[in-house]
Design a protein around this motif. Structure first.
Motif, PDB file in Angstrom:
ATOM      1  N   TRP A   7       0.809  -1.162   0.000  1.00 26.12           N
ATOM      2  CA  TRP A   7       0.000   0.000   0.000  1.00 26.12           C
ATOM      3  C   TRP A   7       0.872   1.251   0.000  1.00 26.12           C
ATOM      4  O   TRP A   7       1.016   1.951   0.951  1.00 26.12           O
ATOM      5  N   THR A   8       1.601   1.768  -1.139  1.00 23.97           N
ATOM      6  CA  THR A   8       2.551   2.865  -1.270  1.00 23.97           C
ATOM      7  C   THR A   8       1.877   4.128  -1.755  1.00 23.97           C
ATOM      8  O   THR A   8       1.175   4.121  -2.722  1.00 23.97           O
ATOM      9  N   THR A   9       2.132   5.285  -1.101  1.00 21.37           N
ATOM     10  CA  THR A   9       1.633   6.553  -1.586  1.00 21.37           C
ATOM     11  C   THR A   9       2.756   7.564  -1.616  1.00 21.37           C
ATOM     12  O   THR A   9       3.827   7.364  -1.075  1.00 21.37           O
ATOM     13  N   ARG A  10       2.481   8.671  -2.204  1.00 21.38           N
ATOM     14  CA  ARG A  10       3.468   9.720  -2.317  1.00 21.38           C
ATOM     15  C   ARG A  10       2.929  11.015  -1.720  1.00 21.38           C
ATOM     16  O   ARG A  10       1.734  11.246  -1.654  1.00 21.38           O
ATOM     17  N   ARG A  11       3.823  11.917  -1.359  1.00 19.46           N
ATOM     18  CA  ARG A  11       3.421  13.153  -0.712  1.00 19.46           C
ATOM     19  C   ARG A  11       2.748  14.117  -1.673  1.00 19.46           C
ATOM     20  O   ARG A  11       3.124  14.236  -2.816  1.00 19.46           O
ATOM     21  N   GLY A 305      10.418   5.997  -0.340  1.00 20.27           N
ATOM     22  CA  GLY A 305       9.216   5.412  -0.919  1.00 20.27           C
ATOM     23  C   GLY A 305       9.281   5.328  -2.430  1.00 20.27           C
ATOM     24  O   GLY A 305       8.766   4.376  -3.032  1.00 20.27           O
ATOM     25  N   ASN A 306       9.914   6.320  -3.058  1.00 19.18           N
ATOM     26  CA  ASN A 306      10.058   6.280  -4.512  1.00 19.18           C
ATOM     27  C   ASN A 306      10.856   5.061  -4.956  1.00 19.18           C
ATOM     28  O   ASN A 306      10.578   4.463  -6.001  1.00 19.18           O
ATOM     29  N   ALA A 307      11.850   4.691  -4.169  1.00 21.66           N
ATOM     30  CA  ALA A 307      12.683   3.540  -4.535  1.00 21.66           C
ATOM     31  C   ALA A 307      12.047   2.217  -4.114  1.00 21.66           C
ATOM     32  O   ALA A 307      12.311   1.183  -4.731  1.00 21.66           O
ATOM     33  N   LYS A 308      11.206   2.241  -3.098  1.00 19.52           N
ATOM     34  CA  LYS A 308      10.635   1.007  -2.565  1.00 19.52           C
ATOM     35  C   LYS A 308       9.793   0.255  -3.591  1.00 19.52           C
ATOM     36  O   LYS A 308       9.837  -0.977  -3.659  1.00 19.52           O
ATOM     37  N   ALA A 309       9.023   0.991  -4.373  1.00 23.12           N
ATOM     38  CA  ALA A 309       8.176   0.338  -5.375  1.00 23.12           C
ATOM     39  C   ALA A 309       9.015  -0.461  -6.358  1.00 23.12           C
ATOM     40  O   ALA A 309       8.665  -1.592  -6.713  1.00 23.12           O
ATOM     41  N   ALA A 310      10.140   0.119  -6.781  1.00 27.79           N
ATOM     42  CA  ALA A 310      11.015  -0.591  -7.717  1.00 27.79           C
ATOM     43  C   ALA A 310      11.651  -1.808  -7.057  1.00 27.79           C
ATOM     44  O   ALA A 310      11.741  -2.885  -7.661  1.00 27.79           O
ATOM     45  N   VAL A 311      12.077  -1.658  -5.805  1.00 30.86           N
ATOM     46  CA  VAL A 311      12.687  -2.781  -5.090  1.00 30.86           C
ATOM     47  C   VAL A 311      11.669  -3.908  -4.906  1.00 30.86           C
ATOM     48  O   VAL A 311      11.969  -5.089  -5.136  1.00 30.86           O
ATOM     49  N   ALA A 312      10.445  -3.547  -4.510  1.00 26.13           N
ATOM     50  CA  ALA A 312       9.401  -4.552  -4.322  1.00 26.13           C
ATOM     51  C   ALA A 312       9.096  -5.278  -5.614  1.00 26.13           C
ATOM     52  O   ALA A 312       8.890  -6.499  -5.635  1.00 26.13           O
ATOM     53  N   ALA A 313       9.079  -4.554  -6.734  1.00 27.58           N
ATOM     54  CA  ALA A 313       8.801  -5.172  -8.031  1.00 27.58           C
ATOM     55  C   ALA A 313       9.888  -6.172  -8.407  1.00 27.58           C
ATOM     56  O   ALA A 313       9.606  -7.293  -8.858  1.00 27.58           O
ATOM     57  N   VAL A 314      11.145  -5.784  -8.210  1.00 20.13           N
ATOM     58  CA  VAL A 314      12.263  -6.672  -8.547  1.00 20.13           C
ATOM     59  C   VAL A 314      12.241  -7.921  -7.670  1.00 20.13           C
ATOM     60  O   VAL A 314      12.398  -9.050  -8.158  1.00 20.13           O
ATOM     61  N   VAL A 315      12.030  -7.730  -6.359  1.00 27.45           N
ATOM     62  CA  VAL A 315      12.012  -8.868  -5.441  1.00 27.45           C
ATOM     63  C   VAL A 315      10.877  -9.828  -5.784  1.00 27.45           C
ATOM     64  O   VAL A 315      11.051 -11.052  -5.779  1.00 27.45           O
ATOM     65  N   SER A 316       9.708  -9.281  -6.110  1.00 29.43           N
ATOM     66  CA  SER A 316       8.569 -10.145  -6.439  1.00 29.43           C
ATOM     67  C   SER A 316       8.823 -10.951  -7.700  1.00 29.43           C
ATOM     68  O   SER A 316       8.438 -12.125  -7.794  1.00 29.43           O
ATOM     69  N   VAL A 317       9.466 -10.340  -8.688  1.00 30.12           N
ATOM     70  CA  VAL A 317       9.789 -11.067  -9.928  1.00 30.12           C
ATOM     71  C   VAL A 317      10.770 -12.196  -9.643  1.00 30.12           C
ATOM     72  O   VAL A 317      10.636 -13.310 -10.171  1.00 30.12           O
ATOM     73  N   LEU A 318      11.758 -11.917  -8.780  1.00 33.62           N
ATOM     74  CA  LEU A 318      12.748 -12.938  -8.446  1.00 33.62           C
ATOM     75  C   LEU A 318      12.121 -14.103  -7.674  1.00 33.62           C
ATOM     76  O   LEU A 318      12.494 -15.263  -7.863  1.00 33.62           O
ATOM     77  N   GLY A 338       8.575   9.708 -13.369  1.00 30.87           N
ATOM     78  CA  GLY A 338       7.556  10.740 -13.279  1.00 30.87           C
ATOM     79  C   GLY A 338       7.261  11.114 -11.843  1.00 30.87           C
ATOM     80  O   GLY A 338       7.062  12.294 -11.522  1.00 30.87           O
ATOM     81  N   VAL A 339       7.222  10.111 -10.953  1.00 34.17           N
ATOM     82  CA  VAL A 339       6.978  10.377  -9.529  1.00 34.17           C
ATOM     83  C   VAL A 339       8.110  11.219  -8.950  1.00 34.17           C
ATOM     84  O   VAL A 339       7.876  12.167  -8.184  1.00 34.17           O
ATOM     85  N   VAL A 340       9.343  10.900  -9.314  1.00 37.00           N
ATOM     86  CA  VAL A 340      10.497  11.679  -8.835  1.00 37.00           C
ATOM     87  C   VAL A 340      10.415  13.112  -9.353  1.00 37.00           C
ATOM     88  O   VAL A 340      10.625  14.077  -8.604  1.00 37.00           O
ATOM     89  N   ALA A 341      10.087  13.258 -10.653  1.00 37.93           N
ATOM     90  CA  ALA A 341       9.948  14.601 -11.235  1.00 37.93           C
ATOM     91  C   ALA A 341       8.827  15.380 -10.559  1.00 37.93           C
ATOM     92  O   ALA A 341       8.945  16.585 -10.308  1.00 37.93           O
ATOM     93  N   TYR A 342       7.744  14.681 -10.254  1.00 42.17           N
ATOM     94  CA  TYR A 342       6.619  15.308  -9.566  1.00 42.17           C
ATOM     95  C   TYR A 342       7.058  15.807  -8.184  1.00 42.17           C
ATOM     96  O   TYR A 342       6.731  16.936  -7.789  1.00 42.17           O
ATOM     97  N   SER A 343       7.790  14.976  -7.448  1.00 43.63           N
ATOM     98  CA  SER A 343       8.257  15.361  -6.114  1.00 43.63           C
ATOM     99  C   SER A 343       9.142  16.596  -6.180  1.00 43.63           C
ATOM    100  O   SER A 343       9.021  17.513  -5.346  1.00 43.63           O
ATOM    101  N   GLU A 344      10.034  16.626  -7.162  1.00 43.87           N
ATOM    102  CA  GLU A 344      10.927  17.781  -7.307  1.00 43.87           C
ATOM    103  C   GLU A 344      10.140  19.031  -7.689  1.00 43.87           C
ATOM    104  O   GLU A 344      10.413  20.123  -7.182  1.00 43.87           O
ATOM    105  N   ALA A 345       9.154  18.876  -8.568  1.00 49.91           N
ATOM    106  CA  ALA A 345       8.335  20.017  -8.972  1.00 49.91           C
ATOM    107  C   ALA A 345       7.547  20.558  -7.788  1.00 49.91           C
ATOM    108  O   ALA A 345       7.366  21.770  -7.632  1.00 49.91           O
ATOM    109  N   LYS A 346       7.060  19.662  -6.941  1.00 49.45           N
ATOM    110  CA  LYS A 346       6.321  20.082  -5.761  1.00 49.45           C
ATOM    111  C   LYS A 346       7.211  20.864  -4.796  1.00 49.45           C
ATOM    112  O   LYS A 346       6.787  21.864  -4.220  1.00 49.45           O
TER     113      LYS A 346
END
Length: 355
Positions: A7-11, A305-318, A338-346
């Motif tokens: 359950w991941t969200t962003r600011r 949190g931005n990195a967690k989604a990618a880590v979770a995806a890789v671990v689940s595939v493995l 896009g999420v990273v760019a959004y965070s920086e823009a905010k």
């Protein structure tokens, strides 16, 4: 629970509308609150601050990814196809552990519900919370964790939409432009997902939208300073409400799920270990969210949190070895960027705003 997938969200940009994993986590607590954390302060005195922070961050990653993988295993591979009942167990677990954390371990000072009006506001939040968590857990029956996390990363898009529709909150053009790759990446990933399931996709989008809606509604309903609750106290009150709401729903939709679970436990005690462990880890997601923010900052939690989604995806595939495509991975990468760019823009938007 969990808003386990969780359950991941962003600011979001508005401090009142900021979102976290599962339950909203406020900014770094003041020194007074830190000093009131009895057990935490004793632990802090035994090990170095850097080691403690690293341990907490690692625990946060492990609990977040762990509850996702456990939910996926239970609902898809083990054959325990009762996502609503599973969510109810998460809520019961959060009720019990929250009471221990607040009243026995004294991690945060206890707060009381002050009025019937405040209770009704919390109950309204609880309804949205239940919808989001149930949808999130249900989606794991049909979608791989990697795709689930990709969809979950679009939370900023829904937060911006609901903030505009409900409170007419407008962002800068730069912020809205940053949301385009978030959505475009999901379109790419969806079109090339080998295990795409329409119903699973729709309930996962519903879960993501529910998390965003909850953050916006919470900013409105609990905007009164006297009514604001610390995230752990809010969880203490919301979790038992959610369990009571979900009980008739699971009995109506999932039938004699308790009897089925007891029968499974007689045949295979492993299911008891799985359910108890899963419910415990679901609470740890909320606890470690709070601890990461306390020992670092809200911004650090966002970056992690931005990195967690990618880590979770890789671990689940493995672990589950679900098939992936180059286009799917590209879409996921575009969404994360896009999420990273959004965070920086905010951040730039907040810095440029008049004080």
């Amino acid at each position: 629970m969990v808003e386990a997938q969780t359950w991941t969200t962003r600011r979001g940009s508005n401090p009142r509308l900021e979102t976290d994993q599962v339950i909203d986590i406020p900014a770094t607590p003041t020194s007074d609150l830190r000093n009131n954390s009895g057990i935490a302060i004793k632990i802090s005195s035994l090990i170095s601050p850097n080691l403690l922070t690293a341990t907490i961050i690692l625990s946060w990653y492990l609990s977040n990814i762990g509850v996702l993988l456990l939910n996926k295993y239970l609902l898809s591979f083990y054959g325990y196809r009762y996502p609503i009942f599973l969510t109810m167990l998460h809520m019961i677990s959060c009720s019990l552990y929250s009471f221990i954390a607040i009243h026995s371990l004294e991690l945060v000072p206890p707060q009381q519900i002050l009025s019937r009006r405040q209770f009704l506001k919390i109950f309204a939040l609880c309804l949205i919370f239940c919808f989001s968590v149930v949808c999130g857990n249900t989606s794991l029956r049909y979608l791989p964790v990697s795709f689930n996390q990709a969809i979950g990363a679009t939370t900023p898009f829904f937060t911006a939409v609901f903030a505009f529709l409900i409170i007419c909150k407008k962002e800068s053009a730069e912020v809205y432009l940053a949301l385009l790759p978030v959505v475009f990446g999901i379109v790419l990933a969806s079109n090339s997902e080998p295990l795409f399931h329409l119903f699973g996709f729709l309930v996962c989008v519903g879960s993501t939208a529910g998390r965003a809606l909850k953050s916006v509604v919470q900013g409105i309903l609990l905007s009164n300073e006297a009514e604001k609750l610390h995230s752990m106290n809010l969880l203490l009150y919301m979790a038992p409400m959610a369990a009571l709401i979900l009980l008739p729903v699971t009995l109506y939709i999932e039938g004699n799920v308790l009897g089925v679970t007891l029968e499974k436990a007689k045949e295979d005690l492993y299911i008891v270990f799985l359910l108890v462990g899963n419910a415990t880890v679901a609470y740890l997601v909320n606890l470690t969210n709070f601890l990461v923010t306390k020992h670092t900052s809200a911004l650090t939690l966002q970056v992690l949190g931005n990195a967690k989604a990618a880590v979770a995806a890789v671990v689940s595939v493995l672990i589950f070895r679900n098939p992936v495509t180059i286009m799917g991975m590209t879409g996921f990468a575009v969404t994360i960027m896009g999420v990273v760019a959004y965070s920086e823009a905010k951040k730039r938007s907040r810095g440029a705003a008049p004080h």
